[in-house]
Enzyme design. Structure first.
Site, mmCIF file in Angstrom:
data_model
loop_
_atom_site.group_PDB
_atom_site.id
_atom_site.type_symbol
_atom_site.label_atom_id
_atom_site.label_comp_id
_atom_site.label_asym_id
_atom_site.label_seq_id
_atom_site.Cartn_x
_atom_site.Cartn_y
_atom_site.Cartn_z
ATOM 1 N N ASP A 26 0.744 -1.124 -0.220
ATOM 2 C CA ASP A 26 -0.036 -0.569 -0.011
ATOM 3 C C ASP A 26 0.543 1.077 0.265
ATOM 4 O O ASP A 26 1.442 1.370 0.403
ATOM 5 C CB ASP A 26 -0.924 -0.669 1.168
ATOM 6 C CG ASP A 26 -1.792 1.084 0.975
ATOM 7 O OD1 ASP A 26 -1.859 1.367 -0.061
ATOM 8 O OD2 ASP A 26 -2.878 1.161 2.163
ATOM 9 N N HIS A 43 2.470 3.596 -8.876
ATOM 10 C CA HIS A 43 2.342 1.507 -9.231
ATOM 11 C C HIS A 43 4.084 1.773 -9.955
ATOM 12 O O HIS A 43 4.186 0.337 -9.963
ATOM 13 C CB HIS A 43 1.159 1.978 -9.897
ATOM 14 C CG HIS A 43 -0.401 2.331 -9.220
ATOM 15 N ND1 HIS A 43 -0.395 1.834 -8.092
ATOM 16 C CD2 HIS A 43 -1.148 2.713 -9.332
ATOM 17 C CE1 HIS A 43 -1.160 1.530 -7.453
ATOM 18 N NE2 HIS A 43 -2.251 2.913 -8.574
ATOM 19 N N LEU A 137 7.773 -20.362 -4.199
ATOM 20 C CA LEU A 137 6.687 -19.706 -4.513
ATOM 21 C C LEU A 137 5.877 -18.106 -4.539
ATOM 22 O O LEU A 137 6.228 -17.861 -3.505
ATOM 23 C CB LEU A 137 5.719 -20.881 -3.924
ATOM 24 C CG LEU A 137 3.984 -20.349 -4.827
ATOM 25 C CD1 LEU A 137 3.653 -20.754 -5.948
ATOM 26 C CD2 LEU A 137 3.081 -21.965 -3.724
HETATM 27 C C1 FPP Z 1 -1.946 -0.196 -3.231
HETATM 28 O O1 FPP Z 1 -1.655 1.544 -3.401
HETATM 29 C C2 FPP Z 1 -1.173 -0.543 -4.394
HETATM 30 C C3 FPP Z 1 -2.450 -1.182 -5.470
HETATM 31 C C4 FPP Z 1 -3.808 -1.524 -5.579
HETATM 32 C C5 FPP Z 1 -1.467 -1.735 -7.543
HETATM 33 C C6 FPP Z 1 -0.523 -2.776 -6.860
HETATM 34 C C7 FPP Z 1 0.231 -2.233 -7.584
HETATM 35 C C8 FPP Z 1 1.259 -2.378 -7.839
HETATM 36 C C9 FPP Z 1 2.605 -2.601 -7.196
HETATM 37 C C10 FPP Z 1 2.734 -2.628 -9.203
HETATM 38 C C11 FPP Z 1 2.234 -3.980 -10.078
HETATM 39 C C12 FPP Z 1 2.502 -4.770 -9.846
HETATM 40 C C13 FPP Z 1 2.989 -6.168 -9.805
HETATM 41 C C14 FPP Z 1 2.484 -7.374 -9.846
HETATM 42 C C15 FPP Z 1 3.603 -6.378 -11.254
HETATM 43 P P1 FPP Z 1 -2.487 2.432 -3.285
HETATM 44 O O2 FPP Z 1 -3.218 2.684 -4.788
HETATM 45 O O3 FPP Z 1 -3.990 2.025 -2.714
HETATM 46 O O4 FPP Z 1 -1.680 3.773 -2.410
HETATM 47 P P2 FPP Z 1 -2.499 4.719 -1.297
HETATM 48 O O5 FPP Z 1 -3.187 4.383 -0.273
HETATM 49 O O6 FPP Z 1 -1.299 5.574 -1.326
HETATM 50 O O7 FPP Z 1 -3.528 5.434 -2.728
#
Ligand code: FPP
Length: 239
Positions: A26, A43, A137
Site C-alpha cells: 500500500d 504503481h 513460490l
Molecule cells: C496500493 O496502493 C496498490 C495497489 C492497489 C496496486 C499494487 C500494484 C503494484 C505494486 C504494481 C503492479 C504489481 C505487479 C505484480 C506487477 P494505493 O494505490 O492504494 O496507494 P494509496 O493508499 O497511497 O492511495
C-alpha cells in the site's frame, strides 16, 4: 527477473519458523502524489519495488511470498489507474518469459481470474506452467478478495456434493491450498487493516504494519519485519 539483478545486502536469514511472508503493498498513490505526479507513476515504481522485494525474500531463505496486487474492490478506481495497473501486470508477465530461465521463482496468480481477457489468462497459465518446477513460490493476488475466495471454495465443495463442510475442506479449496498459511503479513503505507486479504489463511498469522510507502520499501525494511516476527511468541491459542 529475480536472481539476475544485483542482490541487496543480506542482513537476516530465516528458518522453518518463517517460511511464508505476505505483503499488502500500500501507498503507491500517495508516494506519487507527494511528488506531484499521477498515481500511476507510483504503481510503476511499486512494480519495481515488488520485483526487488521478491528477489530479496528469496535470497534470505523464504519459501513462499504472496502479494496483494489488485483486489476485487480495486475496480472502483478511475479507469485510467486500473488500465495502468493492468498494463503493469502484462509487462511483468512478458518480462518473466524473457528472464525466467535464470530465476528460481514459481509464479502463480491467485484470485477470481475469470474476469480477465482470455489472452491475459493464457499468458498467466503459461507462466505458471513453465515456472512450476522452481522452488520459491510467489502468489500474486489479482482480482483477489478473501471473502470471494472463501465463497468460491464453498461453491466448489457444493459442486462436489458435500453436505457438511469442514475447515479442512475449505483449506483444501482456497487458492493457496498447496502452501502453508502466511507466518507474517506486512502492510506498508500506514493503515491498520486487513482489507480482505488472506482472511482464511491469516487466522494465526503475525501482522506487521509500517508507515513506509510501498515504492520506498527496501530489504532493510524486510529485515525489520523479520526481526519483529522473531521477537514474538506464537501460541496458536495455547499458553
Ligand atoms: C496500493 O496502493 C496498490 C495497489 C492497489 C496496486 C499494487 C500494484 C503494484 C505494486 C504494481 C503492479 C504489481 C505487479 C505484480 C506487477 P494505493 O494505490 O492504494 O496507494 P494509496 O493508499 O497511497 O492511495
Amino acid at each position: 527477473m529475480f536472481l539476475k539483478r544485483k542482490k541487496q545486502k543480506q542482513k537476516v536469514t530465516v528458518d522453518e519458523r518463517l517460511q511464508h511472508i505476505a505483503f499488502i503493498m500500500d501507498g503507491n498513490g500517495r508516494w506519487a502524489q507527494k511528488r506531484g505526479m499521477p498515481r500511476e507513476f507510483g504503481h510503476t515504481h511499486g512494480a519495481a519495488t515488488f520485483k526487488k522485494i521478491g528477489r530479496y525474500c528469496e535470497s534470505i531463505g523464504l519459501k513462499y511470498m504472496t502479494v496483494y496486487a489488485f483486489s476485487t474492490e480495486n475496480w472502483k478506481r478511475p479507469q485510467k489507474e486500473v488500465d495502468a495497473i493492468m498494463k503493469l501486470f502484462d509487462e511483468y508477465i512478458e518480462q518473466c518469459f524473457i528472464e525466467m530461465v535464470d530465476d528460481n521463482v514459481h509464479i502463480r496468480f491467485i484470485g477470481d481470474l475469470t474476469i480477465f481477457p482470455d489472452s491475459l489468462r493464457a499468458k498467466m497459465d503459461r507462466i505458471e506452467r513453465e515456472t512450476a518446477h522452481k522452488s520459491f513460490l510467489l502468489n500474486i493476488g489479482v482480482n483477489y478478495g478473501g471473502r470471494e475466495e472463501i465463497t468460491h471454495a464453498c461453491n466448489e465443495l457444493i459442486k462436489l456434493g458435500k453436505k457438511n463442510i469442514t475447515e479442512e475442506d475449505i483449506s483444501a479449496h482456497i487458492y493457496t491450498a498447496d502452501c502453508p498459511d502466511p507466518d507474517l503479513i506486512v502492510r506498508t503505507g500506514g493503515d491498520l487493516r486487513t482489507s480482505n486479504f488472506l482472511l482464511w489463511q491469516s487466522a494465526y498469522t503475525e501482522y506487521y504494519f509500517t508507515d513506509v510507502l510501498w515504492p520506498d520499501y527496501s530489504g532493510k525494511d524486510v529485515d525489520e519485519a523479520v526481526e519483529a516476527f522473531y521477537s514474538r511468541k506464537r501460541r496458536y491459542g495455547g499458553v
